[in-house]
Design an enzyme around this catalytic site. Structure first.
Site, mmCIF file in Angstrom:
data_model
loop_
_atom_site.group_PDB
_atom_site.id
_atom_site.type_symbol
_atom_site.label_atom_id
_atom_site.label_comp_id
_atom_site.label_asym_id
_atom_site.label_seq_id
_atom_site.Cartn_x
_atom_site.Cartn_y
_atom_site.Cartn_z
ATOM 1 N N LYS A 1 90.147 30.902 99.510
ATOM 2 C CA LYS A 1 91.198 29.881 99.585
ATOM 3 C C LYS A 1 92.005 29.818 98.300
ATOM 4 C CE LYS A 1 91.060 25.662 98.561
ATOM 5 N NZ LYS A 1 90.744 24.234 98.337
ATOM 6 N N ASP B 1 91.808 25.800 104.617
ATOM 7 C CA ASP B 1 90.878 24.771 104.166
ATOM 8 C C ASP B 1 90.513 23.900 105.360
ATOM 9 O OD1 ASP B 1 93.150 23.302 104.635
ATOM 10 O OD2 ASP B 1 93.055 22.164 102.760
#
Length: 393
Positions: free
Chosen positions: A276, A295
């Site tokens: 991420k 996320d």
């Protein structure tokens, strides 16, 4: 005492760029968690640090207004400032050097440039990537995706920022298991502790983002732990140390010129950088617009709004890749930009806006599209299984 500037069209210190609010909304773009350096200091006025300068921005229906504060360079910070200016010259390319007289524009305000400064305009255009026609992208995504069309009717003007790679990387290392307001506080403390003081307005001190060398000192980890950074303090210091000791000074910037997946893998080799964080840096500072950070918000959007059965744990690499590939296939090469719109719409701070979205007149179209996508994914999985069986036989 110097104060935050308030907009006045008659004040020569304010300069402007033509920009429709459909192309840029400051409140959404600066408040959606891409950057952590901006605050709303008055109604519709956003003040923050960008490219080593302190700015206040505001907008009218078709114009972006900006006010640039100046600061005096002292001997201790002269070398750092010189390095920052050279970095700006390299980023913008063909900037011509010119001297500009300074004057006090209004009593009680920091000094500002008395003549139009083309460099500031170029910096602002680059930061907001105003060369990208956002309205055209919105229309394109809306033809492909009924859900996007539904959401974008209110969330217009959400642009992707082009941030400094060092600031972007270390800000998002702070984002691990964190929320936006707490990340903002951590980035503020990081800058106040290790960054150069640029300006002080209404008792608020604005600091530049720390240079890599400032983050490499062994004492940094303990100092940041004392400031509430927790385990992230070690990752910040170690990542800076790896970059300085193992790479060229412009290594992060050089990742712009290599393919997306190579750049992401290079970033993932740094302590504290997972998929991420690496995708955030690729998307928001390295011009990899196909990068799509997944996320909790994006995972929930995929399941809730697209009927995407991606498993119960979004943290596995397989699920992460599947969701990213799904949206890349749906939205195309600017998928990361489209994702930022839906991410913004999913934040609690903007839920009042979301409640204003009118109901679709015909929701059967949306349901039909969702079912089609579900069937397509099932067909693809069956084909893959069939292919595997044939190989075994």
């Amino acid at each position: 005492m110097s104060q935050h500037a308030l907009f006045s069209e008659s004040c020569k210190a304010w300069r402007s760029l033509p920009c429709q609010q459909s192309e840029l909304r400051l409140d959404l773009t600066l408040g959606c968690g891409q950057t952590f350096r901006w605050r709303e200091t008055a109604d519709g006025h956003w003040t923050g640090v960008m490219r080593g300068k302190v700015w206040t921005l505001t907008q009218t229906e078709d114009t972006l207004w900006y006010y640039v504060y100046s600061h005096q360079i002292n001997p201790e910070t002269e070398n750092k400032q010189k390095w920052k200016e050279e970095e700006e010259e390299q980023l913008l390319g063909k900037m011509s050097k010119r001297k500009t007289d300074m004057k006090q524009e209004e009593a009680g305000l920091c000094t500002v440039m008395s003549e139009p400064d083309n460099k500031d305009e170029e910096l602002l255009m680059d930061y907001f990537q105003l060369g990208v026609k956002l309205g055209d992208l919105y229309r394109h995504w809306s033809t492909l995706d009924p859900h996007f069309k539904h959401t974008a009717s209110i969330f217009t003007g959400v642009r992707l920022l082009h941030q400094d790679p060092v600031e972007c990387l270390f800000s998002f290392i702070c984002s691990s298991n964190n929320h936006i307001s707490r990340i903002q506080g951590m980035v503020d403390r990081l800058c106040q502790t290790l960054g150069t003081l640029l300006c002080k307005l209404d008792d608020v001190a604005y600091h530049d983002f720390p240079h890599l060398q400032a983050l490499t000192d062994p004492s940094v980890e303990m100092n940041l732990r004392d400031l509430g950074f927790g385990y992230r303090a070690r990752f910040l210091q170690q990542s800076a140390q790896v970059i300085v000791s193992s790479h060229d000074p412009d290594w992060l910037q050089s990742l712009c010129s290599i393919p997306y997946l190579q750049a992401r893998d290079a970033l993932r080799a740094l302590p504290g950088v997972g998929l991420k964080v690496a995708d955030c840096v690729c998307l928001m500072s390295l011009n990899k617009f196909e990068a799509l950070p997944v996320d909790t918000h994006v995972w929930q959007i995929a399941k809730r709004d697209y009927n995407y059965a991606a498993g119960s744990n979004q943290k596995t690499d397989r699920v992460y890749k599947e969701i990213g590939d799904f949206f890349r296939k749906l939205w195309g090469p600017y998928a990361g930009w489209a994702q930022s719109v839906l991410f913004c719409a999913d934040l609690k701070r903007f839920q009042k806006l979301k409640e204003e979205i009118p109901a679709l007149k015909d929701k059967t179209e949306l349901k039909k599209k969702m079912k089609e996508r579900t069937h397509d994914r099932c067909d693809e999985k069956q084909k893959r299984k069939k292919g595997k069986k044939q190989k075994r036989s």
